[in-house]
Design a protein around this motif. Structure first.
Motif, PDB file in Angstrom:
ATOM      1  N   LEU A  27      38.281-112.994 -73.630  1.00  0.00           N
ATOM      2  CA  LEU A  27      38.792-112.494 -74.905  1.00  0.00           C
ATOM      3  C   LEU A  27      38.651-110.979 -75.031  1.00  0.00           C
ATOM      4  N   TRP A  28      37.530-110.424 -74.557  1.00  0.00           N
ATOM      5  CA  TRP A  28      37.352-108.978 -74.688  1.00  0.00           C
ATOM      6  C   TRP A  28      38.419-108.206 -73.919  1.00  0.00           C
ATOM      7  N   LEU A  29      38.884-108.782 -72.785  1.00  0.00           N
ATOM      8  CA  LEU A  29      39.926-108.129 -72.005  1.00  0.00           C
ATOM      9  C   LEU A  29      41.288-108.285 -72.686  1.00  0.00           C
ATOM     10  N   GLU A  30      41.487-109.458 -73.289  1.00  0.00           N
ATOM     11  CA  GLU A  30      42.711-109.678 -74.071  1.00  0.00           C
ATOM     12  C   GLU A  30      42.821-108.651 -75.194  1.00  0.00           C
ATOM     13  N   ASN A  31      41.695-108.381 -75.871  1.00  0.00           N
ATOM     14  CA  ASN A  31      41.691-107.438 -76.989  1.00  0.00           C
ATOM     15  C   ASN A  31      41.944-106.002 -76.543  1.00  0.00           C
ATOM     16  N   LYS A  32      41.532-105.674 -75.315  1.00  0.00           N
ATOM     17  CA  LYS A  32      41.731-104.318 -74.822  1.00  0.00           C
ATOM     18  C   LYS A  32      43.150-104.074 -74.322  1.00  0.00           C
ATOM     19  N   MET A  33      43.727-105.103 -73.685  1.00  0.00           N
ATOM     20  CA  MET A  33      45.058-104.942 -73.104  1.00  0.00           C
ATOM     21  C   MET A  33      45.913-106.162 -73.422  1.00  0.00           C
ATOM     22  N   PRO A  34      47.008-105.974 -74.140  1.00  0.00           N
ATOM     23  CA  PRO A  34      47.887-107.086 -74.500  1.00  0.00           C
ATOM     24  C   PRO A  34      48.452-107.840 -73.285  1.00  0.00           C
ATOM     25  N   LEU A  35      48.528-107.158 -72.140  1.00  0.00           N
ATOM     26  CA  LEU A  35      49.037-107.818 -70.937  1.00  0.00           C
ATOM     27  C   LEU A  35      48.217-109.058 -70.599  1.00  0.00           C
ATOM     28  N   PHE A  36      46.893-108.966 -70.749  1.00  0.00           N
ATOM     29  CA  PHE A  36      46.027-110.093 -70.412  1.00  0.00           C
ATOM     30  C   PHE A  36      46.166-111.237 -71.413  1.00  0.00           C
ATOM     31  N   ALA A  37      46.396-110.902 -72.671  1.00  0.00           N
ATOM     32  CA  ALA A  37      46.671-111.942 -73.670  1.00  0.00           C
ATOM     33  C   ALA A  37      47.977-112.648 -73.322  1.00  0.00           C
ATOM     34  N   HIS A  38      48.951-111.861 -72.902  1.00  0.00           N
ATOM     35  CA  HIS A  38      50.241-112.430 -72.497  1.00  0.00           C
ATOM     36  C   HIS A  38      50.081-113.363 -71.294  1.00  0.00           C
ATOM     37  N   ASN A  40      47.358-114.936 -70.394  1.00  0.00           N
ATOM     38  CA  ASN A  40      46.649-116.152 -70.805  1.00  0.00           C
ATOM     39  C   ASN A  40      47.585-117.153 -71.469  1.00  0.00           C
ATOM     40  N   GLU A  41      48.589-116.642 -72.180  1.00  0.00           N
ATOM     41  CA  GLU A  41      49.516-117.541 -72.871  1.00  0.00           C
ATOM     42  C   GLU A  41      50.613-118.062 -71.946  1.00  0.00           C
ATOM     43  N   TRP A  42      51.152-117.197 -71.097  1.00  0.00           N
ATOM     44  CA  TRP A  42      52.318-117.550 -70.288  1.00  0.00           C
ATOM     45  C   TRP A  42      52.039-117.611 -68.786  1.00  0.00           C
ATOM     46  N   GLY A  43      50.814-117.331 -68.393  1.00  0.00           N
ATOM     47  CA  GLY A  43      50.479-117.256 -66.972  1.00  0.00           C
ATOM     48  C   GLY A  43      50.788-118.520 -66.190  1.00  0.00           C
ATOM     49  N   MET A  44      50.566-119.682 -66.801  1.00  0.00           N
ATOM     50  CA  MET A  44      50.807-120.933 -66.094  1.00  0.00           C
ATOM     51  C   MET A  44      52.295-121.118 -65.791  1.00  0.00           C
ATOM     52  N   ILE A  45      53.161-120.702 -66.716  1.00  0.00           N
ATOM     53  CA  ILE A  45      54.609-120.783 -66.480  1.00  0.00           C
ATOM     54  C   ILE A  45      54.992-119.828 -65.357  1.00  0.00           C
ATOM     55  N   TYR A  46      54.469-118.598 -65.413  1.00  0.00           N
ATOM     56  CA  TYR A  46      54.734-117.635 -64.341  1.00  0.00           C
ATOM     57  C   TYR A  46      54.233-118.174 -63.003  1.00  0.00           C
ATOM     58  N   ALA A  47      53.063-118.801 -63.035  1.00  0.00           N
ATOM     59  CA  ALA A  47      52.482-119.347 -61.808  1.00  0.00           C
ATOM     60  C   ALA A  47      53.380-120.432 -61.221  1.00  0.00           C
ATOM     61  N   ALA A  48      53.891-121.315 -62.080  1.00  0.00           N
ATOM     62  CA  ALA A  48      54.767-122.393 -61.606  1.00  0.00           C
ATOM     63  C   ALA A  48      56.028-121.823 -60.970  1.00  0.00           C
ATOM     64  N   VAL A  49      56.634-120.825 -61.619  1.00  0.00           N
ATOM     65  CA  VAL A  49      57.854-120.203 -61.090  1.00  0.00           C
ATOM     66  C   VAL A  49      57.556-119.508 -59.760  1.00  0.00           C
ATOM     67  N   LEU A  50      56.476-118.742 -59.727  1.00  0.00           N
ATOM     68  CA  LEU A  50      56.094-118.017 -58.506  1.00  0.00           C
ATOM     69  C   LEU A  50      55.766-118.995 -57.381  1.00  0.00           C
ATOM     70  N   PHE A  51      55.046-120.054 -57.717  1.00  0.00           N
ATOM     71  CA  PHE A  51      54.675-121.064 -56.729  1.00  0.00           C
ATOM     72  C   PHE A  51      55.925-121.729 -56.142  1.00  0.00           C
ATOM     73  N   LEU A  52      56.860-122.134 -57.010  1.00  0.00           N
ATOM     74  CA  LEU A  52      58.086-122.781 -56.539  1.00  0.00           C
ATOM     75  C   LEU A  52      58.950-121.812 -55.730  1.00  0.00           C
ATOM     76  N   LEU A  53      59.012-120.560 -56.155  1.00  0.00           N
ATOM     77  CA  LEU A  53      59.778-119.549 -55.426  1.00  0.00           C
ATOM     78  C   LEU A  53      59.191-119.328 -54.031  1.00  0.00           C
ATOM     79  N   THR A  54      57.873-119.190 -53.962  1.00  0.00           N
ATOM     80  CA  THR A  54      57.215-118.970 -52.676  1.00  0.00           C
ATOM     81  C   THR A  54      57.387-120.177 -51.764  1.00  0.00           C
ATOM     82  N   ALA A  55      57.307-121.376 -52.334  1.00  0.00           N
ATOM     83  CA  ALA A  55      57.521-122.591 -51.538  1.00  0.00           C
ATOM     84  C   ALA A  55      58.962-122.666 -51.052  1.00  0.00           C
TER      85      ALA A  55
END
Length: 195
Positions: A27-38, A40-55
């Motif tokens: 949370l402290w990193l989320e509060n310092k930089m909005p990128l990390f909050a983003h 945390n919210e959307w990372g799993m979707i990005y991970a799925a897309v990146l994972f499928l693309l790499t595969a």
């Protein structure tokens, strides 16, 4: 180094990016930089897309290697290694996030370690052991299962409460065990292994 091998190396270099988007940030990193909050919210979707693309890039480098006669012993060793790194990193991250049972990951990674060790031993003898059709089918099911876990059963969650992601993981584990056994059985005579 040919184009197919360069694509394989790109796949390997994308794996740390998968770790970055799957990593839960405090949370402290989320509060310092909005990128990390983003993330945390959307990372799993990005991970799925990146994972499928790499595969999917695995199919691309294989297609290019075969079509343009770029198949090399280095590629035969590097391509499966890229697959194993991708699958292993994704699974380890999902265990850390408590999304996949650790025993499944131990079975899958254990099989990959054994097969990789055999491939390395074979390469020292001048023998290149390529993946067989069972290994390729296993890889497809692992990719599907991991993507289903990352997407938290979407879009199936709207239709049923049945844990499709875990069912797919069970199928992937079963195929992993079978393909490992079959690989050993088919290659033991070339490596002087006794079963």
């Amino acid at each position: 180094m040919n184009l197919a091998n360069k694509i394989t190396l790109v796949r390997i270099f994308l794996i740390p990016l998968l770790i970055i988007v799957l990593q839960p940030y405090p949370l402290w990193l989320e509060n310092k930089m909005p990128l990390f909050a983003h993330l945390n919210e959307w990372g799993m979707i990005y991970a799925a897309v990146l994972f499928l693309l790499t595969a999917a890039m695995d199919k691309l480098d294989g297609y290019i290697a075969r079509k343009y006669s770029m198949v090399t012993n280095f590629g035969k060793l590097l391509d499966p290694l890229a697959d194993k790194l991708l699958i292993s990193v994704a699974l380890i991250m999902l265990v850390c996030l408590h999304m996949v049972p650790s025993w499944m990951v131990m079975v899958i990674i254990g099989r990959e370690v054994v097969i990789t060790a055999i491939r390395v031993a074979a390469s020292h003898k001048g023998i290149a052991l390529a993946a067989d059709k069972h290994g390729k089918i296993k890889m497809v099911f692992q990719v599907i299962a991991i993507a289903a876990v990352m997407l938290n059963n979407s879009p199936y969650i709207s239709l049923t409460n049945f844990p499709i992601d875990i069912a797919l993981m069970l199928v992937a584990v079963t195929l992993t065990i079978y393909s490992g056994y079959n690989y050993l059985r088919m290659n033991y005579d070339r490596l002087d292994l006794k079963m």
